[in-house]
Design a protein around this motif. Structure first.
Motif, PDB file in Angstrom:
ATOM      1  N   TYR A   7     -11.963  21.404 -47.846  1.00  0.00           N
ATOM      2  CA  TYR A   7     -12.892  21.114 -48.681  1.00  0.00           C
ATOM      3  C   TYR A   7     -12.011  20.995 -50.141  1.00  0.00           C
ATOM      4  CZ  TYR A   7     -13.908  25.554 -50.396  1.00  0.00           C
ATOM      5  OH  TYR A   7     -13.864  27.114 -50.621  1.00  0.00           O
ATOM      6  N   TYR A  28     -11.364  30.799 -54.008  1.00  0.00           N
ATOM      7  CA  TYR A  28     -11.941  29.902 -52.902  1.00  0.00           C
ATOM      8  C   TYR A  28     -12.293  30.671 -51.618  1.00  0.00           C
ATOM      9  CZ  TYR A  28      -9.768  26.710 -56.303  1.00  0.00           C
ATOM     10  OH  TYR A  28      -9.529  25.949 -57.593  1.00  0.00           O
ATOM     11  N   ASN A  30     -13.329  30.998 -47.872  1.00  0.00           N
ATOM     12  CA  ASN A  30     -13.104  30.310 -46.950  1.00  0.00           C
ATOM     13  C   ASN A  30     -13.439  31.174 -45.458  1.00  0.00           C
ATOM     14  OD1 ASN A  30     -11.197  32.424 -46.581  1.00  0.00           O
ATOM     15  ND2 ASN A  30      -9.400  31.138 -46.275  1.00  0.00           N
ATOM     16  N   LEU A  35     -20.027  31.379 -46.830  1.00  0.00           N
ATOM     17  CA  LEU A  35     -20.537  30.303 -46.887  1.00  0.00           C
ATOM     18  C   LEU A  35     -22.143  30.608 -46.528  1.00  0.00           C
ATOM     19  CD1 LEU A  35     -20.399  27.196 -46.498  1.00  0.00           C
ATOM     20  CD2 LEU A  35     -20.138  27.099 -44.343  1.00  0.00           C
ATOM     21  N   ASN A  39     -24.062  27.534 -50.392  1.00  0.00           N
ATOM     22  CA  ASN A  39     -23.159  26.048 -50.023  1.00  0.00           C
ATOM     23  C   ASN A  39     -22.057  25.838 -51.076  1.00  0.00           C
ATOM     24  OD1 ASN A  39     -22.100  23.881 -49.073  1.00  0.00           O
ATOM     25  ND2 ASN A  39     -24.097  22.868 -49.213  1.00  0.00           N
ATOM     26  N   VAL A  41     -19.425  24.010 -50.630  1.00  0.00           N
ATOM     27  CA  VAL A  41     -18.632  22.934 -50.062  1.00  0.00           C
ATOM     28  C   VAL A  41     -19.263  21.524 -50.923  1.00  0.00           C
ATOM     29  CG1 VAL A  41     -17.858  21.602 -48.027  1.00  0.00           C
ATOM     30  CG2 VAL A  41     -18.132  24.243 -48.104  1.00  0.00           C
ATOM     31  N   THR A  43     -19.864  17.752 -50.573  1.00  0.00           N
ATOM     32  CA  THR A  43     -19.608  16.898 -49.486  1.00  0.00           C
ATOM     33  C   THR A  43     -18.569  16.163 -49.514  1.00  0.00           C
ATOM     34  OG1 THR A  43     -22.033  17.501 -48.897  1.00  0.00           O
ATOM     35  CG2 THR A  43     -21.135  15.460 -47.975  1.00  0.00           C
ATOM     36  N   VAL A  46     -15.049  16.676 -48.434  1.00  0.00           N
ATOM     37  CA  VAL A  46     -14.624  17.239 -46.971  1.00  0.00           C
ATOM     38  C   VAL A  46     -13.823  16.366 -46.096  1.00  0.00           C
ATOM     39  CG1 VAL A  46     -15.930  18.148 -44.893  1.00  0.00           C
ATOM     40  CG2 VAL A  46     -16.564  18.966 -46.874  1.00  0.00           C
ATOM     41  N   TRP A  72     -21.875  22.068 -42.229  1.00  0.00           N
ATOM     42  CA  TRP A  72     -20.624  23.034 -42.547  1.00  0.00           C
ATOM     43  C   TRP A  72     -20.777  24.269 -41.781  1.00  0.00           C
ATOM     44  CZ3 TRP A  72     -19.291  18.972 -43.869  1.00  0.00           C
ATOM     45  CH2 TRP A  72     -19.453  18.336 -44.919  1.00  0.00           C
ATOM     46  N   TRP A  83      -9.551  25.432 -48.188  1.00  0.00           N
ATOM     47  CA  TRP A  83      -9.804  24.833 -49.306  1.00  0.00           C
ATOM     48  C   TRP A  83      -8.564  24.092 -49.662  1.00  0.00           C
ATOM     49  CZ3 TRP A  83      -6.828  26.620 -53.346  1.00  0.00           C
ATOM     50  CH2 TRP A  83      -6.239  27.666 -53.249  1.00  0.00           C
TER      51      TRP A  83
END
Length: 193
Positions: A7, A28, A30, A35, A39, A41, A43, A46, A72, A83
């Motif tokens: 992402y 960032y 990961n 997660l 959320n 991320v 969309t 992605v 996700w 990322w």
């Protein structure tokens, strides 16, 4: 080649003006554990491997609002992700959408979807998720629902959500209280009560 998906950041424009850069604000994240808590991320940024999507399935339409978050989480349970440290997408907002919902209907739906999603997440050491983590996450969403109901004047529903949050995590107010929502700066003992 080792990643299931990646992402990137996303610039948000409203009527042609840059409003903000979405996610993540500082570091960032990961990991599945990060997660699980939020959320982060966007969309529209992605890119996922086809074979990974085939293995976990596509969007689950039974989640009215959090279909992307569910996907996700399912991907992150099985595959590492990372990322791209730059803005690779622009979200242009021209009118009222789910992300600009003055009555909070989408916010309530998001919390309700998250409560269902949390039930699907396995307690697994490899993922860094314990039963205590799940209870804290449930309490976080119950507290958020309570605040939305309280803001709408639905005090009966708010009280029910606050009670369920306290049952899941007795010190939820210390962990997740957002003073900006109420416009006050509460002390820790008051929040605890």
């Amino acid at each position: 080649p080792s990643l299931g998906f990646v992402y990137a950041q996303c610039a948000k424009h409203h009527n042609g003006t840059l409003v903000e850069v979405w996610w993540p604000p500082k570091a960032y994240p990961n990991t599945f554990r990060e997660l699980f808590w939020v959320n982060f991320v966007p969309t529209l940024t992605v890119m996922a491997r086809t074979q990974c999507l085939k293995a976990v399935g596509s969007f689950d339409l039974s989640f009215p609002i959090a279909q992307d978050y569910d996907l996700w989480l399912r991907l992150a349970q099985r595959y590492p992700f990372d990322w791209v440290p730059e803005v690779l997408a622009v979200y242009r907002q021209h009118s009222v959408t789910l992300s600009r919902d003055p009555e909070g209907r989408s916010s309530k739906g998001t919390h309700l979807d998250h409560l269902r999603l949390i039930q699907k997440v396995p307690v697994e050491k490899r993922l860094g998720i314990s039963q205590t983590d799940k209870k804290k996450r449930v309490a976080q969403d119950r507290l958020g629902l309570g605040k939305l109901y309280q803001r709408d004047g639905s005090y009966h529903n708010a009280t029910g959500q606050y009670a369920r949050a306290l049952f899941a995590d007795p010190v939820v107010g210390l962990r997740f209280w957002d003073p900006e929502i109420e416009g006050w700066r509460f002390t820790a003992p008051y929040r605890l009560l």
